[in-house]
Scaffold this active site. Structure first.
Site, PDB file in Angstrom:
ATOM      1  N   GLU A 238      17.660  17.610 -21.475  1.00 52.04           N
ATOM      2  CA  GLU A 238      17.392  18.914 -22.118  1.00 52.04           C
ATOM      3  C   GLU A 238      16.392  18.928 -23.086  1.00 52.04           C
ATOM      4  O   GLU A 238      16.323  18.270 -24.011  1.00 52.04           O
ATOM      5  CB  GLU A 238      18.728  19.276 -22.585  1.00 52.04           C
TER       6      GLU A 238
ATOM      7  N   CYS B 200      16.838  24.917 -29.331  1.00 49.86           N
ATOM      8  CA  CYS B 200      15.918  25.237 -28.296  1.00 49.86           C
ATOM      9  C   CYS B 200      16.286  26.515 -27.562  1.00 49.86           C
ATOM     10  O   CYS B 200      15.446  26.916 -26.626  1.00 49.86           O
ATOM     11  CB  CYS B 200      16.263  23.858 -27.332  1.00 49.86           C
TER      12      CYS B 200
END
Length: 539
Positions: free
Chosen positions: A289, A323
């Site tokens: 990720e 994020c």
């Protein structure tokens, strides 16, 4: 899947004045502030303290040293790999329920006596306010530990059909070799999950934590040991990223990568693994990720108050160091004056300061490197003719790495701050004509290479439907009338595609499936006694 009853998400404590949890946490903060922790390299049952160390300091008071972290060199990484390979022989033969018991006990320890130790370490070492630490190092990490056990049981129950005289089964074996967990600074829960998810499925792990998260990550390793995790199952190797990675990817026993971090680093790891592919015993599982340039899109029918609060929390909580943080917004011209007024007012009143002051909404960014990078974008916004700072824009690193929450209005939707990931408390806004809804949908989809999170705000159902369709591949986590942050384990499995990663959805069975190599077993109970088939019988 079976009818496994899922756990209940860990309740978020409030830390109101006078509450027990606030008193316990305050005492723990004082305890940790009065000591410097010596963090070793942990290889099997050994703790190695080398002469080469790196200091962990408070982001909000960078002269204050919290810990000294030993740095693993090539010999230590080699020993960690050997320890992981050796430990897997026994660990992979434990029954699933015995392995699960370790992580369930860890969850109970974290929900109880370890809760404020992890929270305090996350606050001090990673610059999180009490609210941000509680939802991360307590609740989310507890949820990962408990829900992953439930998800794994569901996977175990996925079995093939057996016909008369034949018994078929699937054995969910671990990968052959070890898994390399590379974890980020911004979430203690991610650090713990990246190491624990493969281990639950029978793998052993070499864990390289981010230097700035080493304190909370090491405390979590100690918690796992108290819960009964055997030596060598998770080996803790803080150190120079290039040094550790070089040794790991050169090993024939490398079986998988569990990564959260930048797209650039993930690209590099993927390329290196590809070059070394002939060395490996099997094709490694690469799970990552990475970055995001997460959007908030408002329709003219959006509720202004709901939208404004989502932008403030989504962009500025934890200093924008998520994020999933809201980084670019598209606001219709009819709503912008009211939204702008609320954003400007919020920036003026938001309290920023040390995490030990519970009245602060935000604190400092993680380190000097981040401080300089974010300031670089603020300088660009101040000098670029197509951008204007309408709120915030200042910074101060005298005692801590503080960046003021900043709102930038961009007249060009392709301005630098609208396109590039900043990873700080900076929100860029493009104001579009109300009638250009279809055009702005394409703009949102095409502006960024990432596809992690995104949110759309509208009261008109037709607008929500068109956005949901047009932005189908623009975000792995898509939010309707809510901020694009705050995914909850078991409720919103997390991950994005395109340049945001492999979208293997942490917080769901999908991620755990990446850490097993199934074996199909067929047992014939009643065998044929002749090689001939019925059609061969003579008339």
């Amino acid at each position: 899947m079976n009818n496994e009853i899922l756990p209940v998400n860990e309740p978020v404590l409030t830390y109101r004045p006078g509450s027990d949890e606030r008193s316990i946490l305050s005492a723990e903060l004082n305890t940790q502030l009065s000591a410097v922790v010596e963090i070793p390299v942990v290889v099997g049952a050994r703790r190695i303290v080398s002469g080469d160390t790196v200091a962990v300091t408070r982001p909000d008071q960078h002269a204050h040293v919290l810990a000294q972290v030993a740095q693993a060199g090539l010999p230590e990484v080699g020993r960690a790999i050997d320890a992981a390979v050796e430990a897997q022989c026994d660990w992979s033969r434990w029954s699933f329920e015995d392995r699960a018991a370790v992580f369930l006990k860890a969850a109970d320890l974290l929900a109880g006596p370890w809760r404020q130790r992890l929270n305090a370490a996350t606050m001090l070492g990673q610059g999180k306010t009490v609210q941000q630490a509680e939802i991360d190092s307590a609740c989310e990490l507890i949820d990962f530990l408990r829900f992953n056990v439930s998800f794994a049981r569901q996977i175990q129950s996925m079995q093939p059909v057996s016909s008369k005289g034949v018994g078929n089964s699937l054995e969910y074996r671990p990968l052959e070799g070890f898994v390399y967990a590379v974890t980020p600074f911004n979430f203690t829960a991610i650090g713990g999950n990246l190491a624990c998810a493969p281990a639950l499925m029978g793998n052993t792990v070499v864990w390289k934590p981010a230097a700035t998260a080493a304190l909370s990550n090491y405390l979590f390793l100690q918690l796992l040991e108290e819960a009964g995790l055997p030596p060598g199952v998770i080996n803790f190797v803080p150190g120079d990223a290039a040094t550790v990675t070089q040794a790991v990817l050169a090993s024939s026993e490398f079986a998988g990568l569990h990564f959260t971090g930048s797209t650039t680093v993930f690209d590099s790891l993927w390329r290196s693994a590809s070059i070394n592919l002939p060395l490996y015993r099997g094709y490694p599982r690469l799970v990552g990720e990475t970055g995001g340039k997460d959007f908030v899109l408002a329709h003219r029918s959006a509720d202004v108050d709901t939208l404004s609060i989502a932008l403030i929390r989504g962009a500025f909580e934890y200093q924008g160091q998520k994020c999933s943080a809201a980084s670019r917004a598209y606001i219709p011209s009819s709503l912008w004056p009211a939204v702008k007024e609320r954003l400007v007012a919020a920036v003026a009143e938001i309290r920023a300061g040390r995490v030990t002051d519970f009245e602060n909404f935000i604190s400092a960014v993680i380190d000097r490197k981040a401080f300089s990078r974010i300031n670089g974008y603020l300088d660009v916004a101040k000098s670029d003719a197509v951008t204007q700072i309408v709120a915030g824009g200042s910074s101060d690193d005298e005692s801590g790495y503080f960046i003021e929450p900043t709102v930038i209005e961009a007249s060009d939707p392709l301005a630098v701050t609208m396109r590039e990931e900043i990873f700080g408390p900076v929100l860029s806004v493009y104001v579009y004509p109300d009638a250009k809804w279809d055009e702005v949908l394409r703009l949102v989809d095409e502006t960024s290479p990432y596809a992690l999170t995104g949110a759309v705000f509208a009261q008109e159902r037709s607008a929500l439907a068109s956005a949901r369709d047009a932005l189908r591949f623009s975000a792995g986590n898509f939010y309707i009338n809510d901020k694009p942050t705050g995914a909850v384990v078991g409720q919103q499995p997390f991950g994005g595609a395109r340049r945001s990663g492999t979208n293997d959805k942490a917080g769901s069975p999908l991620n755990l499936l990446r850490w097993v190599s199934p074996r199909t077993i067929k047992e014939t109970r009643i065998a044929d006694r002749s090689y001939a088939y019925p059609h061969m019988v003579a008339l």
